[in-house]
Design a protein around this motif. Structure first.
Motif, PDB file in Angstrom:
ATOM      1  N   MET A   1      19.727  -1.373   9.191  1.00 17.45           N
ATOM      2  CA  MET A   1      18.463  -1.102   8.514  1.00 17.45           C
ATOM      3  C   MET A   1      18.019  -2.352   7.735  1.00 17.45           C
ATOM      4  SD  MET A   1      17.574   2.360   6.378  1.00 17.45           S
ATOM      5  CE  MET A   1      18.934   3.241   7.118  1.00 17.45           C
ATOM      6  N   ASN A   2      16.767  -2.699   7.871  1.00 11.32           N
ATOM      7  CA  ASN A   2      16.243  -3.908   7.233  1.00 11.32           C
ATOM      8  C   ASN A   2      15.940  -3.644   5.759  1.00 11.32           C
ATOM      9  OD1 ASN A   2      14.720  -6.096   6.359  1.00 11.32           O
ATOM     10  ND2 ASN A   2      13.885  -6.466   8.395  1.00 11.32           N
ATOM     11  N   ILE A   3      16.859  -4.136   4.886  1.00 13.97           N
ATOM     12  CA  ILE A   3      16.710  -3.858   3.458  1.00 13.97           C
ATOM     13  C   ILE A   3      15.471  -4.528   2.877  1.00 13.97           C
ATOM     14  CG2 ILE A   3      18.206  -5.804   2.783  1.00 13.97           C
ATOM     15  CD1 ILE A   3      17.760  -2.389   1.018  1.00 13.97           C
ATOM     16  N   GLU A   4      15.103  -5.696   3.406  1.00 16.37           N
ATOM     17  CA  GLU A   4      13.922  -6.403   2.895  1.00 16.37           C
ATOM     18  C   GLU A   4      12.656  -5.581   3.124  1.00 16.37           C
ATOM     19  OE1 GLU A   4      14.184  -8.945   1.038  1.00 16.37           O
ATOM     20  OE2 GLU A   4      16.333  -9.197   1.403  1.00 16.37           O
ATOM     21  N   LYS A   5      12.577  -4.965   4.308  1.00 15.87           N
ATOM     22  CA  LYS A   5      11.408  -4.114   4.623  1.00 15.87           C
ATOM     23  C   LYS A   5      11.383  -2.876   3.723  1.00 15.87           C
ATOM     24  CE  LYS A   5       9.184  -5.920   8.237  1.00 15.87           C
ATOM     25  NZ  LYS A   5       7.724  -6.180   8.203  1.00 15.87           N
ATOM     26  N   ILE A   6      12.565  -2.323   3.503  1.00 14.87           N
ATOM     27  CA  ILE A   6      12.664  -1.125   2.660  1.00 14.87           C
ATOM     28  C   ILE A   6      12.231  -1.442   1.228  1.00 14.87           C
ATOM     29  CG2 ILE A   6      14.311   0.473   1.584  1.00 14.87           C
ATOM     30  CD1 ILE A   6      15.824   0.406   4.290  1.00 14.87           C
ATOM     31  N   LEU A   7      12.700  -2.581   0.696  1.00 11.16           N
ATOM     32  CA  LEU A   7      12.332  -2.967  -0.668  1.00 11.16           C
ATOM     33  C   LEU A   7      10.854  -3.309  -0.780  1.00 11.16           C
ATOM     34  CD1 LEU A   7      15.443  -5.128  -1.668  1.00 11.16           C
ATOM     35  CD2 LEU A   7      14.908  -2.777  -2.348  1.00 11.16           C
ATOM     36  N   GLU A   8      10.298  -3.897   0.293  1.00  5.95           N
ATOM     37  CA  GLU A   8       8.860  -4.185   0.314  1.00  5.95           C
ATOM     38  C   GLU A   8       8.070  -2.872   0.282  1.00  5.95           C
ATOM     39  OE1 GLU A   8       5.472  -6.424   3.110  1.00  5.95           O
ATOM     40  OE2 GLU A   8       7.576  -6.370   3.770  1.00  5.95           O
ATOM     41  N   TYR A   9       8.572  -1.896   1.044  1.00  7.09           N
ATOM     42  CA  TYR A   9       7.943  -0.570   1.084  1.00  7.09           C
ATOM     43  C   TYR A   9       7.988   0.071  -0.306  1.00  7.09           C
ATOM     44  CZ  TYR A   9       7.060   4.260   2.590  1.00  7.09           C
ATOM     45  OH  TYR A   9       6.535   5.527   2.745  1.00  7.09           O
ATOM     46  N   GLN A  10       9.157   0.015  -0.944  1.00  7.98           N
ATOM     47  CA  GLN A  10       9.307   0.627  -2.259  1.00  7.98           C
ATOM     48  C   GLN A  10       8.474  -0.109  -3.312  1.00  7.98           C
ATOM     49  OE1 GLN A  10      12.851   2.788  -4.103  1.00  7.98           O
ATOM     50  NE2 GLN A  10      13.193   0.667  -4.794  1.00  7.98           N
ATOM     51  N   ASN A  11       8.339  -1.417  -3.174  1.00  5.10           N
ATOM     52  CA  ASN A  11       7.523  -2.193  -4.114  1.00  5.10           C
ATOM     53  C   ASN A  11       6.057  -1.752  -4.059  1.00  5.10           C
ATOM     54  OD1 ASN A  11       6.937  -4.413  -5.979  1.00  5.10           O
ATOM     55  ND2 ASN A  11       5.938  -5.367  -4.220  1.00  5.10           N
ATOM     56  N   LEU A  12       5.557  -1.568  -2.834  1.00  6.58           N
ATOM     57  CA  LEU A  12       4.180  -1.066  -2.681  1.00  6.58           C
ATOM     58  C   LEU A  12       4.064   0.347  -3.246  1.00  6.58           C
ATOM     59  CD1 LEU A  12       3.010  -2.177   0.896  1.00  6.58           C
ATOM     60  CD2 LEU A  12       1.925  -2.734  -1.273  1.00  6.58           C
ATOM     61  N   ASP A  13       5.075   1.153  -2.969  1.00 12.91           N
ATOM     62  CA  ASP A  13       5.070   2.531  -3.447  1.00 12.91           C
ATOM     63  C   ASP A  13       5.120   2.585  -4.976  1.00 12.91           C
ATOM     64  OD1 ASP A  13       4.936   5.254  -3.073  1.00 12.91           O
ATOM     65  OD2 ASP A  13       7.101   5.518  -2.838  1.00 12.91           O
ATOM     66  N   THR A  14       5.800   1.635  -5.582  1.00 10.27           N
ATOM     67  CA  THR A  14       5.868   1.551  -7.041  1.00 10.27           C
ATOM     68  C   THR A  14       4.478   1.298  -7.626  1.00 10.27           C
ATOM     69  OG1 THR A  14       8.126   0.676  -6.955  1.00 10.27           O
ATOM     70  CG2 THR A  14       6.896   0.321  -9.005  1.00 10.27           C
ATOM     71  N   GLN A  15       3.722   0.403  -6.977  1.00 11.34           N
ATOM     72  CA  GLN A  15       2.355   0.121  -7.445  1.00 11.34           C
ATOM     73  C   GLN A  15       1.470   1.357  -7.315  1.00 11.34           C
ATOM     74  OE1 GLN A  15       0.744  -3.799  -6.064  1.00 11.34           O
ATOM     75  NE2 GLN A  15       2.769  -4.061  -5.123  1.00 11.34           N
ATOM     76  N   ILE A  16       1.659   2.087  -6.206  1.00  7.11           N
ATOM     77  CA  ILE A  16       0.902   3.333  -5.991  1.00  7.11           C
ATOM     78  C   ILE A  16       1.257   4.350  -7.079  1.00  7.11           C
ATOM     79  CG2 ILE A  16       0.668   5.346  -4.466  1.00  7.11           C
ATOM     80  CD1 ILE A  16       0.992   3.368  -2.103  1.00  7.11           C
ATOM     81  N   LYS A  17       2.558   4.462  -7.351  1.00  8.41           N
ATOM     82  CA  LYS A  17       3.032   5.426  -8.354  1.00  8.41           C
ATOM     83  C   LYS A  17       2.448   5.111  -9.733  1.00  8.41           C
ATOM     84  CE  LYS A  17       7.275   7.802  -9.716  1.00  8.41           C
ATOM     85  NZ  LYS A  17       7.098   7.807 -11.163  1.00  8.41           N
ATOM     86  N   LYS A  18       2.352   3.834 -10.077  1.00  8.81           N
ATOM     87  CA  LYS A  18       1.786   3.438 -11.375  1.00  8.81           C
ATOM     88  C   LYS A  18       0.328   3.863 -11.494  1.00  8.81           C
ATOM     89  CE  LYS A  18       4.783  -0.504 -12.445  1.00  8.81           C
ATOM     90  NZ  LYS A  18       4.863  -1.984 -12.569  1.00  8.81           N
ATOM     91  N   LEU A  19      -0.424   3.694 -10.393  1.00 11.71           N
ATOM     92  CA  LEU A  19      -1.830   4.106 -10.412  1.00 11.71           C
ATOM     93  C   LEU A  19      -1.949   5.632 -10.501  1.00 11.71           C
ATOM     94  CD1 LEU A  19      -3.409   1.706  -7.738  1.00 11.71           C
ATOM     95  CD2 LEU A  19      -3.679   1.604 -10.218  1.00 11.71           C
ATOM     96  N   GLU A  20      -1.082   6.329  -9.761  1.00 12.91           N
ATOM     97  CA  GLU A  20      -1.098   7.801  -9.798  1.00 12.91           C
ATOM     98  C   GLU A  20      -0.764   8.303 -11.204  1.00 12.91           C
ATOM     99  OE1 GLU A  20       0.235   8.794  -5.176  1.00 12.91           O
ATOM    100  OE2 GLU A  20       1.746   8.706  -6.758  1.00 12.91           O
ATOM    101  N   GLU A  21       0.208   7.672 -11.835  1.00 11.10           N
ATOM    102  CA  GLU A  21       0.606   8.076 -13.190  1.00 11.10           C
ATOM    103  C   GLU A  21      -0.494   7.748 -14.209  1.00 11.10           C
ATOM    104  OE1 GLU A  21       4.320   6.103 -13.761  1.00 11.10           O
ATOM    105  OE2 GLU A  21       5.488   7.730 -12.853  1.00 11.10           O
ATOM    106  N   ALA A  22      -1.198   6.643 -13.970  1.00 14.92           N
ATOM    107  CA  ALA A  22      -2.307   6.280 -14.864  1.00 14.92           C
ATOM    108  C   ALA A  22      -3.378   7.367 -14.841  1.00 14.92           C
ATOM    109  CB  ALA A  22      -2.898   4.942 -14.451  1.00 14.92           C
ATOM    110  N   LEU A  23      -3.614   7.918 -13.653  1.00 13.40           N
ATOM    111  CA  LEU A  23      -4.595   9.006 -13.531  1.00 13.40           C
ATOM    112  C   LEU A  23      -4.044  10.300 -14.124  1.00 13.40           C
ATOM    113  CD1 LEU A  23      -5.900   8.390  -9.882  1.00 13.40           C
ATOM    114  CD2 LEU A  23      -7.175   8.026 -11.992  1.00 13.40           C
ATOM    115  N   GLU A  24      -2.780  10.570 -13.806  1.00 13.61           N
ATOM    116  CA  GLU A  24      -2.162  11.822 -14.246  1.00 13.61           C
ATOM    117  C   GLU A  24      -2.001  11.876 -15.761  1.00 13.61           C
ATOM    118  OE1 GLU A  24       2.054  14.223 -13.588  1.00 13.61           O
ATOM    119  OE2 GLU A  24       1.451  12.697 -12.134  1.00 13.61           O
ATOM    120  N   ASN A  25      -1.651  10.730 -16.369  1.00 20.23           N
ATOM    121  CA  ASN A  25      -1.410  10.684 -17.815  1.00 20.23           C
ATOM    122  C   ASN A  25      -2.649  10.302 -18.624  1.00 20.23           C
ATOM    123  OD1 ASN A  25       1.326  11.326 -17.443  1.00 20.23           O
ATOM    124  ND2 ASN A  25       1.833   9.185 -17.055  1.00 20.23           N
ATOM    125  N   ASN A  26      -3.770  10.169 -17.928  1.00 20.47           N
ATOM    126  CA  ASN A  26      -5.022   9.838 -18.607  1.00 20.47           C
ATOM    127  C   ASN A  26      -5.376  10.927 -19.624  1.00 20.47           C
ATOM    128  OD1 ASN A  26      -8.223  10.391 -18.393  1.00 20.47           O
ATOM    129  ND2 ASN A  26      -7.796   8.202 -18.424  1.00 20.47           N
TER     130      ASN A  26
END
Length: 235
Positions: free
Chosen positions: A1-26
């Motif tokens: 399994m390509n760990i670099e791809k997985i971490l890149e995926y999670q990094n993007l997902d982290t940015q998405i999660k921050k935006l979702e939380e910004a809306l949710e915790n507004n």
């Protein structure tokens, strides 16, 4: 399994999660959630008051019937007094009159209490209605503010989500399913690095046998019941 791809995926997902939380915790979103509870509670109070009002009306109708029955009995008794009665019959009439007088006195007291209850129900209903209308107006205002924020955040969020979808094609399907399940269960970050001999998420020490397995397979699920993250080993 390509760990670099997985971490890149999670990094993007982290940015998405921050935006979702910004809306949710507004603040507007929190206010809307709170107002939804007020609206629902007000509806429940109104429904309860309507049932109480129906019950009170039924009680009042029953009392009105009892009053009419007592009034009719009194009228019949008054008519019967036009006849000549023995002393015993007169005593019985007096007894009946006293019973009717007691009944009417009690009935008057109950009717007064019922009238007070009706007034109380009306006051509570008006209060509930005012709270409901106020909550609706505030909800509309907060909703408008939140929609403006969403308009601002949506382009960036959609762009990140599109990039995340592109990365999915290069990742293992079983791993993705497990990743998404954990994320949905609010386990985040899902993927963490082995730190020394411990899980990079919760810090639990791993037995040597598990560390060897991790080094061999590249991934291992943390057995801590409060963690369950995916630990990876990087040389």
């Amino acid at each position: 399994m390509n760990i670099e791809k997985i971490l890149e995926y999670q990094n993007l997902d982290t940015q998405i999660k921050k935006l979702e939380e910004a809306l949710e915790n507004n603040a507007d979103q929190k206010a809307m959630n709170s107002l939804k509870k007020v609206v629902q509670e007000t509806k429940n109070i109104s429904a309860s008051l309507e049932k109480e009002a129906e019950k009170t009306i039924a009680e009042f109708n029953k009392m009105q019937k009892n009053y009419n029955d007592a009034k009719g009995a009194l009228e019949r008794l008054e008519k019967s007094q036009e006849n000549d009665y023995t002393e015993k019959q007169c005593a019985e009439c007096v007894k009946q009159l006293n019973n009717i007088a007691t009944f009417l006195a009690n009935l008057e007291k109950v009717m007064r209490q019922t009238a007070e209850k009706v007034n109380s129900i009306l006051v509570d209903y008006e209060t509930a209605k005012d709270n409901y209308n106020s909550a609706k107006q505030k909800h509309a205002s907060h909703k408008q503010n939140l929609e403006k924020l969403k308009e601002k955040v949506d382009p960036e969020l959609k762009s990140l989500q599109a990039n995340l979808a592109k990365l999915e094609s290069g990742l293992d399907a079983k791993f993705l399913t497990k990743y998404k399940t954990k994320r949905q269960d609010k386990i985040f970050p899902v993927v963490v690095q082995l730190r020394g001999n411990a899980c990079g998420g919760c810090g639990m020490e791993l037995p040597s046998a598990q560390i060897e397995k991790l080094k061999k397979d590249g991934f291992l699920e943390c057995e801590n019941e409060r963690c369950h993250r995916m630990i990876y080993f990087k040389n």
